[in-house]
Scaffold this motif. Structure first.
Motif, PDB file in Angstrom:
ATOM      1  N   PHE A   1       0.823  -1.220   0.000  1.00 45.35           N
ATOM      2  CA  PHE A   1       0.000   0.000   0.000  1.00 45.35           C
ATOM      3  C   PHE A   1       0.856   1.268   0.000  1.00 45.35           C
ATOM      4  O   PHE A   1       0.639   2.197   0.783  1.00 45.35           O
ATOM      5  CB  PHE A   1      -0.990   0.002   1.177  1.00 45.35           C
ATOM      6  CG  PHE A   1      -1.978  -1.122   1.100  1.00 45.35           C
ATOM      7  CD1 PHE A   1      -3.043  -1.055   0.209  1.00 45.35           C
ATOM      8  CD2 PHE A   1      -1.832  -2.254   1.879  1.00 45.35           C
ATOM      9  CE1 PHE A   1      -3.958  -2.097   0.120  1.00 45.35           C
ATOM     10  CE2 PHE A   1      -2.740  -3.304   1.790  1.00 45.35           C
ATOM     11  CZ  PHE A   1      -3.799  -3.223   0.909  1.00 45.35           C
TER      12      PHE A   1
ATOM     13  N   ILE B   1       3.299  -2.520  16.229  1.00 48.24           N
ATOM     14  CA  ILE B   1       3.046  -1.164  15.722  1.00 48.24           C
ATOM     15  C   ILE B   1       1.912  -0.500  16.492  1.00 48.24           C
ATOM     16  O   ILE B   1       1.927   0.717  16.691  1.00 48.24           O
ATOM     17  CB  ILE B   1       2.832  -1.164  14.190  1.00 48.24           C
ATOM     18  CG1 ILE B   1       4.189  -1.286  13.490  1.00 48.24           C
ATOM     19  CG2 ILE B   1       2.094   0.091  13.712  1.00 48.24           C
ATOM     20  CD1 ILE B   1       5.191  -0.132  13.704  1.00 48.24           C
ATOM     21  N   THR B   2       0.993  -1.292  16.987  1.00 46.81           N
ATOM     22  CA  THR B   2      -0.025  -0.687  17.867  1.00 46.81           C
ATOM     23  C   THR B   2       0.650  -0.052  19.075  1.00 46.81           C
ATOM     24  O   THR B   2       0.334   1.086  19.465  1.00 46.81           O
ATOM     25  CB  THR B   2      -1.040  -1.761  18.322  1.00 46.81           C
ATOM     26  OG1 THR B   2      -1.694  -2.265  17.161  1.00 46.81           O
ATOM     27  CG2 THR B   2      -2.061  -1.189  19.280  1.00 46.81           C
TER      28      THR B   2
ATOM     29  N   ILE C   1      -6.334  -3.948   5.814  1.00 50.86           N
ATOM     30  CA  ILE C   1      -7.000  -4.351   7.056  1.00 50.86           C
ATOM     31  C   ILE C   1      -6.076  -4.232   8.275  1.00 50.86           C
ATOM     32  O   ILE C   1      -6.481  -3.690   9.307  1.00 50.86           O
ATOM     33  CB  ILE C   1      -7.559  -5.804   6.930  1.00 50.86           C
ATOM     34  CG1 ILE C   1      -8.501  -5.912   5.718  1.00 50.86           C
ATOM     35  CG2 ILE C   1      -8.267  -6.238   8.214  1.00 50.86           C
ATOM     36  CD1 ILE C   1      -9.714  -5.017   5.770  1.00 50.86           C
TER      37      ILE C   1
ATOM     38  N   VAL D   1      -4.830  -1.227  13.317  1.00 55.11           N
ATOM     39  CA  VAL D   1      -3.900  -0.452  14.147  1.00 55.11           C
ATOM     40  C   VAL D   1      -4.516   0.908  14.477  1.00 55.11           C
ATOM     41  O   VAL D   1      -4.495   1.355  15.628  1.00 55.11           O
ATOM     42  CB  VAL D   1      -2.538  -0.277  13.439  1.00 55.11           C
ATOM     43  CG1 VAL D   1      -1.673   0.750  14.159  1.00 55.11           C
ATOM     44  CG2 VAL D   1      -1.804  -1.613  13.346  1.00 55.11           C
TER      45      VAL D   1
HETATM   46  C1  LIG Z   1       0.291  -2.157   9.068  1.00 52.38           C
HETATM   47  C2  LIG Z   1       1.447  -2.750   9.885  1.00 52.38           C
HETATM   48  C3  LIG Z   1       2.439  -1.657  10.261  1.00 52.38           C
HETATM   49  C4  LIG Z   1       0.846  -3.357  11.160  1.00 52.38           C
HETATM   50  O1  LIG Z   1       1.910  -3.739  12.024  1.00 52.38           O
HETATM   51  P1  LIG Z   1       1.724  -4.857  13.139  1.00 52.38           P
HETATM   52  O2  LIG Z   1       2.756  -4.663  14.192  1.00 52.38           O
HETATM   53  O3  LIG Z   1       1.605  -6.182  12.500  1.00 52.38           O
HETATM   54  O4  LIG Z   1       0.286  -4.446  13.747  1.00 52.38           O
HETATM   55  P2  LIG Z   1      -0.397  -5.027  15.047  1.00 52.38           P
HETATM   56  O5  LIG Z   1       0.108  -6.410  15.319  1.00 52.38           O
HETATM   57  O6  LIG Z   1      -0.235  -4.000  16.109  1.00 52.38           O
HETATM   58  O7  LIG Z   1      -1.926  -5.063  14.603  1.00 52.38           O
HETATM   59  C5  LIG Z   1      -2.330  -5.698  13.405  1.00 52.38           C
HETATM   60  C6  LIG Z   1      -3.802  -6.060  13.509  1.00 52.38           C
HETATM   61  O8  LIG Z   1      -4.293  -6.437  12.236  1.00 52.38           O
HETATM   62  C7  LIG Z   1      -4.882  -7.729  12.313  1.00 52.38           C
HETATM   63  N1  LIG Z   1      -4.714  -8.395  11.031  1.00 52.38           N
HETATM   64  C8  LIG Z   1      -3.572  -8.628  10.362  1.00 52.38           C
HETATM   65  N2  LIG Z   1      -3.834  -9.261   9.207  1.00 52.38           N
HETATM   66  C9  LIG Z   1      -5.195  -9.410   9.143  1.00 52.38           C
HETATM   67  C10 LIG Z   1      -6.072  -9.959   8.191  1.00 52.38           C
HETATM   68  N3  LIG Z   1      -5.632 -10.490   7.058  1.00 52.38           N
HETATM   69  N4  LIG Z   1      -7.390  -9.923   8.452  1.00 52.38           N
HETATM   70  C11 LIG Z   1      -7.869  -9.389   9.597  1.00 52.38           C
HETATM   71  N5  LIG Z   1      -7.060  -8.832  10.545  1.00 52.38           N
HETATM   72  C12 LIG Z   1      -5.744  -8.851  10.303  1.00 52.38           C
HETATM   73  C13 LIG Z   1      -4.127  -8.397  13.431  1.00 52.38           C
HETATM   74  O9  LIG Z   1      -4.824  -9.520  13.915  1.00 52.38           O
HETATM   75  C14 LIG Z   1      -4.050  -7.252  14.428  1.00 52.38           C
HETATM   76  O10 LIG Z   1      -5.294  -6.993  15.044  1.00 52.38           O
HETATM   77  P3  LIG Z   1      -5.703  -7.588  16.493  1.00 52.38           P
HETATM   78  O11 LIG Z   1      -4.727  -7.051  17.481  1.00 52.38           O
HETATM   79  O12 LIG Z   1      -7.080  -7.089  16.695  1.00 52.38           O
HETATM   80  O13 LIG Z   1      -5.599  -9.082  16.409  1.00 52.38           O
HETATM   81  C15 LIG Z   1       2.165  -3.853   9.095  1.00 52.38           C
HETATM   82  O14 LIG Z   1       1.230  -4.794   8.676  1.00 52.38           O
HETATM   83  C16 LIG Z   1       2.921  -3.297   7.887  1.00 52.38           C
HETATM   84  O15 LIG Z   1       4.059  -2.846   7.995  1.00 52.38           O
HETATM   85  N6  LIG Z   1       2.262  -3.365   6.694  1.00 52.38           N
HETATM   86  C17 LIG Z   1       2.857  -2.863   5.466  1.00 52.38           C
HETATM   87  C18 LIG Z   1       2.991  -1.354   5.488  1.00 52.38           C
HETATM   88  C19 LIG Z   1       1.662  -0.661   5.715  1.00 52.38           C
HETATM   89  O16 LIG Z   1       0.623  -1.095   5.260  1.00 52.38           O
HETATM   90  N7  LIG Z   1       1.731   0.438   6.471  1.00 52.38           N
HETATM   91  C20 LIG Z   1       0.564   1.235   6.765  1.00 52.38           C
HETATM   92  C21 LIG Z   1       0.242   2.121   5.610  1.00 52.38           C
HETATM   93  S1  LIG Z   1      -1.263   3.049   5.950  1.00 52.38           S
END
Ligand SMILES: CC(C)(COP(=O)(O)OP(=O)(O)OC[C@H]1O[C@@H](n2cnc3c(N)ncnc32)[C@H](O)[C@@H]1OP(=O)(O)O)[C@@H](O)C(=O)NCCC(=O)NCCS
Length: 177
Positions: free
Chosen positions: A34, A107-108, A136, A141
């Motif tokens: 994204f 990240i949360t 998602i 987050v």
């Molecule tokens: C977005 C990002 C930073 C999240 O980091 P992270 O440390 O994994 O986030 P967290 O673990 O704190 O939370 C992720 C939540 O999404 C949920 N989740 C992850 N994949 C999921 C899916 N396919 N369907 C439903 N929920 C999902 C997790 O279960 C968690 O929620 P919960 O605590 O209610 O269970 C990481 O996925 C990332 O770097 N993504 C690519 C870059 C990006 O998208 N950045 C944001 C741009 S707006």
């Protein structure tokens, strides 16, 4: 720029020595989900680090390097971004994390510390996160960060949800921290 500490993370300022690790992350398609695409040239990472170090240098809200407490590793970023060129006045909390560390709540944890820092130390009136509707994990987050969807806009050519939390909402939900 202070260092922020959470249960599992140190959030510190970026420095020039971070270019190598960040260049690897910015070249990783999962880290860059994204986004407008992976960085293919080192100078793009240098520009990112120069930009955020510049914000630190002039004393405005900036990005933090995300470092686990128990590991000598740089695993992503979480902090503030500006989008005046898109007519967006609010400061954004933005983040990306090394995929090996996803779904552990890291990240949360970082985003909450950054949000509290913004309201407590910078006295911000509002912060937003700009998120693609299909992203998602990022939506989750933002929700866990106390934000709510305010509207949908087009940002950099993509549908984008504006998640927001105001200072008043922050105070009501969490009290002064
Ligand atoms: C977005 C990002 C930073 C999240 O980091 P992270 O440390 O994994 O986030 P967290 O673990 O704190 O939370 C992720 C939540 O999404 C949920 N989740 C992850 N994949 C999921 C899916 N396919 N369907 C439903 N929920 C999902 C997790 O279960 C968690 O929620 P919960 O605590 O209610 O269970 C990481 O996925 C990332 O770097 N993504 C690519 C870059 C990006 O998208 N950045 C944001 C741009 S707006």
């Amino acid at each position: 720029m202070p260092t922020l500490e959470t249960e599992r993370l140190i959030l510190r300022s970026f420095c020039a020595q971070d270019v190598d690790v960040m260049a690897q992350l910015f070249a990783n398609p999962d880290f860059m989900r994204f986004s407008l695409g992976v960085f293919t040239e080192r100078k793009q990472t240098i520009a990112f680090i120069d930009k955020v170090m510049g914000w630190d240098g002039v004393g405005i809200p900036s990005q933090f390097a995300v470092v686990p407490r128990d590991e000598d590793a740089l695993i992503g970023y979480c902090g503030f971004f500006y989008h005046p060129e898109h007519q967006i006045e609010d400061i954004e909390i933005g983040y990306r994390l090394h995929p090996d560390y996803w779904n552990r709540g890291l990240i949360t944890e970082a985003a909450r510390a950054v949000r509290d820092h913004g309201f407590r130390d910078w006295k911000l009136s509002r912060v937003i996160s700009l998120i693609h509707p299909e992203n998602i994990p990022s939506r989750r987050v933002a929700e866990k960060n106390g934000m709510q969807v305010e509207k949908e806009i087009t940002f950099r050519g993509f549908p984008t949800l504006v998640f927001a939390i105001t200072r008043e909402q922050w105070l009501a939900k969490y009290g002064a921290r």
